[in-house]
Design an enzyme around this catalytic site. Sequence first.
Site, PDB file in Angstrom:
ATOM      1  CG  ASP A 137      79.478   7.058  24.293  1.00  0.00           C
ATOM      2  OD1 ASP A 137      78.641   7.865  24.728  1.00  0.00           O
ATOM      3  OD2 ASP A 137      80.019   7.175  23.182  1.00  0.00           O
ATOM      4  CG  ASP A 145      83.292 -14.082  12.003  1.00  0.00           C
ATOM      5  OD1 ASP A 145      83.548 -15.280  11.795  1.00  0.00           O
ATOM      6  OD2 ASP A 145      84.006 -13.152  11.575  1.00  0.00           O
ATOM      7  CB  ALA A 163      77.273   1.231  19.534  1.00  0.00           C
ATOM      8  CE1 TYR A 164      80.761  -5.768  16.591  1.00  0.00           C
ATOM      9  CE2 TYR A 164      79.622  -6.853  18.399  1.00  0.00           C
ATOM     10  CZ  TYR A 164      80.490  -6.904  17.330  1.00  0.00           C
ATOM     11  OH  TYR A 164      81.092  -8.092  16.993  1.00  0.00           O
ATOM     12  CG  ASN A 165      73.380  -2.140  14.087  1.00  0.00           C
ATOM     13  OD1 ASN A 165      73.049  -3.222  13.614  1.00  0.00           O
ATOM     14  ND2 ASN A 165      72.965  -0.983  13.584  1.00  0.00           N
ATOM     15  CB  SER A 210      81.401  -1.435  14.008  1.00  0.00           C
ATOM     16  OG  SER A 210      81.689  -0.225  14.665  1.00  0.00           O
TER      17      SER A 210
END
Length: 260
Positions: free
Chosen positions: A49, A149, A161-163, A165
């Site tokens: 990816d 954070d 993806a990061y979202n 997580s």
Amino acid sequence: MSAPSSSAPRLAFVAAATPVARAARVALEKRYGGVKPAQADIIVALGGDGLMLQALHHNIRRGTPIFGMNLGTVGFLLNQYRAGGLLARLKAARQVSLTPLRMVATTTRSQRHEVIAINEVSLLRSSRQTARIAVSVDGQMRLPDLHCDGALVATPAGSTAYNLSAHGPIIPLAAGLLALTPINAFRPRRWRGALLPHHSKVEFTVLDPRKRPVAAAADSVEVANVVKVAVTEANDIQLTLLFDPEHDLEERILKEQFAP
């Protein structure tokens, strides 16, 4: 590199730095011919990816369709790797259009950075102290003081993806939405994020940038010490991915919502 036949699309092969991806590129160029990406009708990306995102970024202005084959780990944005039958697969492939995000970040030194993001724009604290960020949407203040954070805005393609997580929602491609997701929100404790219309303008203002510095990132491009970050859809850019019919991206995103 040899040239393809006149009846076939001109293919450009790009590969990750791994030995297996490089070897596959050599073999595929020998089998199908290859041109430079600027001359190609279709770009074939070989890797994971990360390589696919890199290929998309390099191709933003040209808009050449990209067909990825997974030679990495997750490979969410790529098809299965098979050396044979590539031309037939490309002919039968389904197109998926993606609209990326545009980040405009202003730093403590009044420097302005404009960067495109395909997955997400994220803000992250740069010190041991939590960040304090004000969040407005379309000019209306929604969160005057978010202690966290960080926070991010994700596209549907980037929502897995990061979202994800960060416990953000998975968004189907056709939903016409963006995800606004906090990263470890401390105050207000119960805020878990929001779904916004895709045409929304999200503005983050860092409230104490000297004491509580924050960096902003558009995919892998980071801007340090930001004081203000505006995020909108980059409607002037359309990216095209190609997928095997049995590996449709929309279906993969839907399946993620039911993953155990």
